[in-house]
Design a protein around this motif. Structure first.
Motif, PDB file in Angstrom:
ATOM      1  N   GLU A 164       0.986  -1.121   0.000  1.00 48.30           N
ATOM      2  CA  GLU A 164      -0.090  -0.033   0.009  1.00 48.30           C
ATOM      3  C   GLU A 164       0.646   1.305   0.218  1.00 48.30           C
ATOM      4  OE1 GLU A 164      -3.105   0.016  -0.364  1.00 48.30           O
ATOM      5  OE2 GLU A 164      -3.286  -1.932  -0.391  1.00 48.30           O
ATOM      6  N   ILE A 165       1.067   1.849  -1.125  1.00 49.49           N
ATOM      7  CA  ILE A 165       1.849   3.080  -1.303  1.00 49.49           C
ATOM      8  C   ILE A 165       0.827   4.387  -1.739  1.00 49.49           C
ATOM      9  CG2 ILE A 165       3.787   1.831  -1.414  1.00 49.49           C
ATOM     10  CD1 ILE A 165       3.760   2.322  -4.510  1.00 49.49           C
ATOM     11  N   PRO A 166       1.413   5.626  -1.444  1.00 47.31           N
ATOM     12  CA  PRO A 166       0.788   6.635  -2.104  1.00 47.31           C
ATOM     13  C   PRO A 166       0.804   6.497  -3.449  1.00 47.31           C
ATOM     14  CG  PRO A 166       2.206   7.380  -0.408  1.00 47.31           C
ATOM     15  CD  PRO A 166       2.637   5.816  -0.749  1.00 47.31           C
ATOM     16  N   GLN A 167      -0.457   6.798  -4.366  1.00 42.25           N
ATOM     17  CA  GLN A 167      -0.459   6.746  -5.700  1.00 42.25           C
ATOM     18  C   GLN A 167      -0.353   8.370  -6.307  1.00 42.25           C
ATOM     19  OE1 GLN A 167      -0.839   3.834  -7.560  1.00 42.25           O
ATOM     20  NE2 GLN A 167       0.147   3.206  -5.434  1.00 42.25           N
ATOM     21  N   GLY A 168      -0.264   9.427  -5.535  1.00 43.89           N
ATOM     22  CA  GLY A 168      -0.419  10.711  -6.089  1.00 43.89           C
ATOM     23  C   GLY A 168       0.581  11.106  -7.127  1.00 43.89           C
ATOM     24  N   TRP A 169       1.908  10.556  -6.817  1.00 39.73           N
ATOM     25  CA  TRP A 169       3.088  10.651  -7.900  1.00 39.73           C
ATOM     26  C   TRP A 169       3.085  10.226  -9.072  1.00 39.73           C
ATOM     27  CZ3 TRP A 169       6.218   6.859  -9.671  1.00 39.73           C
ATOM     28  CH2 TRP A 169       6.030   5.663  -9.392  1.00 39.73           C
ATOM     29  N   ILE A 170       2.172   9.269  -9.346  1.00 41.09           N
ATOM     30  CA  ILE A 170       2.045   8.695 -10.460  1.00 41.09           C
ATOM     31  C   ILE A 170       0.949   9.466 -11.498  1.00 41.09           C
ATOM     32  CG2 ILE A 170       1.167   6.730 -11.904  1.00 41.09           C
ATOM     33  CD1 ILE A 170       1.719   4.883  -9.487  1.00 41.09           C
ATOM     34  N   ASN A 171       1.337  10.288 -12.378  1.00 34.69           N
ATOM     35  CA  ASN A 171       0.502  11.169 -12.927  1.00 34.69           C
ATOM     36  C   ASN A 171       0.534  11.224 -14.629  1.00 34.69           C
ATOM     37  OD1 ASN A 171       3.096  12.022 -13.539  1.00 34.69           O
ATOM     38  ND2 ASN A 171       3.078  13.887 -12.410  1.00 34.69           N
ATOM     39  N   MET A 172       0.842  10.086 -15.377  1.00 36.06           N
ATOM     40  CA  MET A 172       0.877   9.858 -16.553  1.00 36.06           C
ATOM     41  C   MET A 172      -0.702   9.141 -16.615  1.00 36.06           C
ATOM     42  SD  MET A 172       4.120   7.850 -18.043  1.00 36.06           S
ATOM     43  CE  MET A 172       3.412   7.787 -19.523  1.00 36.06           C
ATOM     44  N   THR A 173      -1.288   9.979 -17.849  1.00 36.28           N
ATOM     45  CA  THR A 173      -2.716   9.473 -17.996  1.00 36.28           C
ATOM     46  C   THR A 173      -2.495   8.116 -18.741  1.00 36.28           C
ATOM     47  OG1 THR A 173      -2.679  10.455 -20.388  1.00 36.28           O
ATOM     48  CG2 THR A 173      -3.277  11.937 -18.308  1.00 36.28           C
ATOM     49  N   GLN A 174      -3.634   7.432 -18.633  1.00 35.84           N
ATOM     50  CA  GLN A 174      -3.661   6.041 -19.235  1.00 35.84           C
ATOM     51  C   GLN A 174      -3.737   6.102 -20.781  1.00 35.84           C
ATOM     52  OE1 GLN A 174      -4.067   3.119 -17.407  1.00 35.84           O
ATOM     53  NE2 GLN A 174      -3.619   2.411 -19.104  1.00 35.84           N
ATOM     54  N   VAL A 175      -4.133   7.219 -21.251  1.00 38.67           N
ATOM     55  CA  VAL A 175      -3.840   7.523 -22.941  1.00 38.67           C
ATOM     56  C   VAL A 175      -2.383   7.572 -23.232  1.00 38.67           C
ATOM     57  CG1 VAL A 175      -4.267   8.903 -24.746  1.00 38.67           C
ATOM     58  CG2 VAL A 175      -6.135   8.604 -23.210  1.00 38.67           C
ATOM     59  N   CYS A 176      -1.711   8.236 -22.438  1.00 40.68           N
ATOM     60  CA  CYS A 176      -0.203   8.314 -22.524  1.00 40.68           C
ATOM     61  C   CYS A 176       0.702   7.159 -22.258  1.00 40.68           C
ATOM     62  CB  CYS A 176       0.450   9.617 -21.931  1.00 40.68           C
ATOM     63  SG  CYS A 176       1.896  10.011 -22.340  1.00 40.68           S
ATOM     64  N   THR A 177       0.062   6.477 -21.551  1.00 39.96           N
ATOM     65  CA  THR A 177       0.554   5.198 -20.946  1.00 39.96           C
ATOM     66  C   THR A 177       0.559   4.285 -22.046  1.00 39.96           C
ATOM     67  OG1 THR A 177       0.282   5.682 -18.523  1.00 39.96           O
ATOM     68  CG2 THR A 177       0.990   3.453 -19.251  1.00 39.96           C
ATOM     69  N   ASP A 178      -0.718   4.169 -22.522  1.00 38.91           N
ATOM     70  CA  ASP A 178      -0.905   2.887 -23.566  1.00 38.91           C
ATOM     71  C   ASP A 178      -0.137   3.368 -24.832  1.00 38.91           C
ATOM     72  OD1 ASP A 178      -2.608   1.735 -21.747  1.00 38.91           O
ATOM     73  OD2 ASP A 178      -4.421   2.702 -22.670  1.00 38.91           O
ATOM     74  N   ALA A 179      -0.131   4.699 -25.160  1.00 39.67           N
ATOM     75  CA  ALA A 179       0.483   5.294 -26.542  1.00 39.67           C
ATOM     76  C   ALA A 179       2.243   4.786 -26.267  1.00 39.67           C
ATOM     77  CB  ALA A 179       0.539   6.483 -26.525  1.00 39.67           C
ATOM     78  N   LEU A 180       2.848   4.903 -25.033  1.00 41.78           N
ATOM     79  CA  LEU A 180       4.063   4.692 -24.852  1.00 41.78           C
ATOM     80  C   LEU A 180       4.454   3.164 -24.776  1.00 41.78           C
ATOM     81  CD1 LEU A 180       6.943   5.680 -23.827  1.00 41.78           C
ATOM     82  CD2 LEU A 180       6.306   5.582 -21.436  1.00 41.78           C
ATOM     83  N   LYS A 181       3.371   2.464 -24.227  1.00 39.54           N
ATOM     84  CA  LYS A 181       3.430   0.813 -24.378  1.00 39.54           C
ATOM     85  C   LYS A 181       3.530   0.549 -26.139  1.00 39.54           C
ATOM     86  CE  LYS A 181       1.492  -0.156 -20.091  1.00 39.54           C
ATOM     87  NZ  LYS A 181       0.428  -0.890 -19.395  1.00 39.54           N
ATOM     88  N   LYS A 182       2.700   1.256 -26.669  1.00 43.21           N
ATOM     89  CA  LYS A 182       2.780   0.909 -28.050  1.00 43.21           C
ATOM     90  C   LYS A 182       4.150   1.120 -28.871  1.00 43.21           C
ATOM     91  CE  LYS A 182       0.151   1.749 -32.286  1.00 43.21           C
ATOM     92  NZ  LYS A 182      -0.866   2.657 -33.118  1.00 43.21           N
ATOM     93  N   GLN A 183       4.705   2.238 -28.410  1.00 40.51           N
ATOM     94  CA  GLN A 183       5.915   2.558 -28.986  1.00 40.51           C
ATOM     95  C   GLN A 183       7.290   1.852 -28.466  1.00 40.51           C
ATOM     96  OE1 GLN A 183       6.645   5.005 -31.241  1.00 40.51           O
ATOM     97  NE2 GLN A 183       8.709   4.440 -31.085  1.00 40.51           N
TER      98      GLN A 183
END
Length: 210
Positions: A32-51
């Motif tokens: 259980e860790i804070p999640q506030g530092w993770i600020n990449m959107t899902q759209v951007c994350t998916d695009a990065l995974k595709k790359q």
């Protein structure tokens, strides 16, 4: 005899201590860790995974080309080394993007194997290149990778203005892509000119230069 007994006791004690130090946290247990530092959107994350998959795919394709020119019946060691180097570079690009994704807290719970899977080719075919067609294919492939990076930049810039990733891609990846593509285009031009004056001997001579 006393020495043997003493060693036996010592080893037993070490074994007990080691057992106490063993990690007992279940592998599937989530911290259980804070999640506030993770600020990449899902759209951007998916695009990065595709790359990432695009980079890995280019690496496999270069590896296939390098293996072709390495065959004894083809015997173009210069071309083989050029494409082995290109394969390593594309793989390194994929690795860097994976490291960046995990640095930003990217979720890989769906399975890493999907992120770096071998590209699937619907139709089986036997590759057959000469020097010109191989370099032309390499230029086209690098152009496609560059367009893909530009699309990723546009996605992450428009979606939540992820300036850090955009700056990273623009300053590092596009620079390498432009230089690499220009180098391949120059090699293609040189080989074509050599063929105009030396005919079939040109590829052999050019391979020696490589």
């Amino acid at each position: 005899m006393k020495l043997i007994v003493g060693l036996t006791v010592l080893l037993s004690a070490v074994a007990l201590i080691s057992a106490d130090l063993e990690c007992s946290i279940p592998l599937d247990e989530k911290a259980e860790i804070p999640q506030g530092w993770i600020n990449m959107t899902q759209v951007c994350t998916d695009a990065l995974k595709k790359q990432i998959q695009t980079e890995i795919g280019a690496s496999y394709e270069y590896l296939e080309m390098a293996a072709y020119f390495s065959q004894d019946v083809v015997n173009r060691p210069g071309f083989a080394e050029l494409f082995f180097k290109s394969a390593r570079e594309e793989r390194e690009h994929g690795i860097k993007l994976i490291e960046y994704l995990t640095m930003r807290g990217g979720n890989l719970q769906e399975g890493v194997h999907k992120l770096i899977s071998v590209p699937y080719k619907e139709e089986k075919y036997e590759i057959k290149f000469d020097g010109v067609s191989a370099l032309k294919h390499a230029v086209e492939m690098e152009t496609a990778v560059t367009k893909s990076i530009r699309a990723l930049i546009e996605t992450c810039e428009n979606d939540n203005n992820d300036y850090h990733l955009v700056d990273y891609l623009t300053g590092v990846y596009l620079e390498e892509q432009h230089k690499g593509t220009r180098e391949l285009a120059g090699k293609l031009t040189t080989l074509k000119k050599m063929e105009n004056s030396h005919g079939k001997l040109a590829e052999f001579l050019f391979d020696k230069q490589l």
